[in-house]
Write a protein that holds these residues in place. Structure first.
Motif, PDB file in Angstrom:
ATOM      1  N   SER A  12       0.732  -1.053   0.329  1.00 14.69           N
ATOM      2  CA  SER A  12       0.148   0.208   0.028  1.00 14.69           C
ATOM      3  C   SER A  12       0.993   0.903   0.414  1.00 14.69           C
ATOM      4  N   GLU A  13       0.372   2.258  -0.156  1.00 14.23           N
ATOM      5  CA  GLU A  13       0.827   3.611  -0.215  1.00 14.23           C
ATOM      6  C   GLU A  13       1.200   4.278   1.208  1.00 14.23           C
ATOM      7  N   SER A  14       0.294   3.756   1.871  1.00 12.17           N
ATOM      8  CA  SER A  14       0.739   4.045   3.707  1.00 12.17           C
ATOM      9  C   SER A  14       1.742   3.041   3.406  1.00 12.17           C
ATOM     10  N   ALA A  15       2.364   2.103   3.898  1.00 12.47           N
ATOM     11  CA  ALA A  15       2.999   1.402   4.028  1.00 12.47           C
ATOM     12  C   ALA A  15       3.868   2.140   3.778  1.00 12.47           C
ATOM     13  N   LEU A  16       4.419   2.412   2.173  1.00  8.45           N
ATOM     14  CA  LEU A  16       5.533   3.362   2.041  1.00  8.45           C
ATOM     15  C   LEU A  16       6.241   4.314   1.910  1.00  8.45           C
ATOM     16  N   ASP A  17       3.955   5.231   2.902  1.00  3.65           N
ATOM     17  CA  ASP A  17       4.647   6.267   3.303  1.00  3.65           C
ATOM     18  C   ASP A  17       5.345   5.644   4.907  1.00  3.65           C
ATOM     19  N   ALA A  18       4.671   5.322   5.519  1.00  7.23           N
ATOM     20  CA  ALA A  18       5.699   4.438   6.681  1.00  7.23           C
ATOM     21  C   ALA A  18       7.417   3.766   6.542  1.00  7.23           C
ATOM     22  N   VAL A  19       7.171   3.265   5.295  1.00  5.90           N
ATOM     23  CA  VAL A  19       9.036   3.608   5.062  1.00  5.90           C
ATOM     24  C   VAL A  19       9.978   4.558   4.919  1.00  5.90           C
ATOM     25  N   ARG A  20       9.200   5.060   4.582  1.00  8.81           N
ATOM     26  CA  ARG A  20      10.079   6.572   4.157  1.00  8.81           C
ATOM     27  C   ARG A  20      10.253   7.094   5.635  1.00  8.81           C
ATOM     28  N   TRP A  21       9.114   7.173   6.750  1.00  7.81           N
ATOM     29  CA  TRP A  21       9.373   8.195   8.062  1.00  7.81           C
ATOM     30  C   TRP A  21      10.089   7.648   8.849  1.00  7.81           C
ATOM     31  N   ALA A  22      10.413   5.609   8.480  1.00 11.84           N
ATOM     32  CA  ALA A  22      11.223   5.478   9.757  1.00 11.84           C
ATOM     33  C   ALA A  22      12.589   5.025   8.807  1.00 11.84           C
ATOM     34  N   ALA A  23      12.504   5.350   7.405  1.00 14.26           N
ATOM     35  CA  ALA A  23      14.465   5.549   6.649  1.00 14.26           C
ATOM     36  C   ALA A  23      15.184   6.557   7.096  1.00 14.26           C
ATOM     37  N   ARG A  24      14.587   7.264   6.873  1.00 17.02           N
ATOM     38  CA  ARG A  24      15.460   8.984   7.674  1.00 17.02           C
ATOM     39  C   ARG A  24      15.389   8.548   9.103  1.00 17.02           C
ATOM     40  N   ASP A  25      14.327   8.081  10.104  1.00 13.04           N
ATOM     41  CA  ASP A  25      14.122   7.951  10.889  1.00 13.04           C
ATOM     42  C   ASP A  25      15.995   7.050  11.675  1.00 13.04           C
ATOM     43  N   ALA A  26      15.607   6.647  10.876  1.00 10.92           N
ATOM     44  CA  ALA A  26      17.050   5.322  11.309  1.00 10.92           C
ATOM     45  C   ALA A  26      17.970   5.836  11.223  1.00 10.92           C
TER      46      ALA A  26
END
Length: 283
Positions: A12-26
């Motif tokens: 889902s696009e929602s999951a990809l938004d979560a990936v973007r946020w988590a990658a920057r945070d990581a």
């Protein structure tokens, strides 16, 4: 060993938004990123083999999104078999942070937050970020918001919020709403002077709650907000231009048997930006 940010990926696009946020945070916190896609247990029928192929593609796409968003992020991916929310809750025991989108693939689009995201937020063993609303751009200077109520879980929220504001080099807005903390709803006060005295007391309470953290994070600019009302309205109002809301999993007035308090749950449905639910060990 550095615990990873873990993200559930479902195409889902929602999951990809979560990936973007988590990658920057990581990258910001120098931790790995772990991508998980959960599907039914393996079976010989063709339909499920196609499902596995789909999930391989989802993970590959998510890994590419993570790399594009945060070059240099250390990423691993894994297919897991089982029920999505159950596997993600299991993964949370070894995670630094669980990061989920508001709604998975196939969940009803009319709902403000999906069942998987809400279940993970309730039952996870680590802090959970539900990525919803306006997702901040890199290097954005908008503030972090934290709800402060003086509870043990609220203390955990303050700790996380100061750390996030310091790492992101942004101001912190500390919101303390006291009507359901200091005054029972059936206790009526008509004298404005009495309200003023309570307000002054609550400002002192907030100052005391923040003092130790401000000493630990002298680089963080703090704006204190004390209001007489219910917490959700003011947290949402101040979060309109924020990049993150941080709250405890259960507030000072929450029932001891509740795993997620009413304020935290309401923010999952109404917040205009990502919500981080902090937790204290044993709560």
């Amino acid at each position: 060993m550095r615990k990873p940010n873990v993200v559930g990926v479902d195409g889902s696009e929602s999951a990809l938004d979560a990936v973007r946020w988590a990658a920057r945070d990581a990258v910001l916190h120098r931790v790995p990123l772990r991508l998980i896609s959960v599907g039914p247990k393996p079976a010989p029928d063709t339909a499920r083999e196609v499902n596995r192929s789909d999930r391989d593609g989802w993970l590959s796409a998510a890994a590419q999104v993570a790399t594009d968003t945060a070059p240099g992020v250390e990423t691993t991916s894994e297919l897991r078999a089982g029920i999505p929310y159950a596997v993600l809750v299991e993964e949370s025991a070894q995670a630094r942070r669980m990061v989920v989108g508001i709604r998975g693939l196939g969940e009803r689009t009319g709902l403000p937050v999906g069942s998987t995201a809400e279940t993970v937020a309730i039952h996870a063993k680590c802090p959970v970020v539900v990525v919803r609303g306006r997702v901040p751009e890199p290097a954005e200077a908008s503030p972090v918001i934290v709800g402060v109520d003086g509870s043990r879980v609220g203390e955990a929220a303050a700790a996380v919020a100061f750390d996030e504001a310091s790492a992101r080099r942004v101001p912190l807005v500390a919101v303390h709403v006291w009507i359901d903390v200091a005054v029972e709803p059936w206790f009526a006060i008509d004298d404005d002077r009495e309200w003023a005295e309570i307000d002054e007391t609550e400002r002192a309470v907030l100052a005391e709650r923040l003092a130790g953290w401000q000493e630990k994070y002298p680089d963080v600019e703090v704006l204190r907000v004390v209001e007489r009302d219910r917490p959700v309205r003011y947290l949402v109002e101040h979060a309109k231009h924020a990049q993150l809301i941080v709250v405890g999993s259960r507030g000072r007035g929450g029932m001891s048997g509740m795993l997620l308090g009413s304020t935290s749950r309401a923010l999952l449905h109404t917040a205009p930006c990502p919500v981080l639910i902090a937790r204290t060990a044993g709560l």
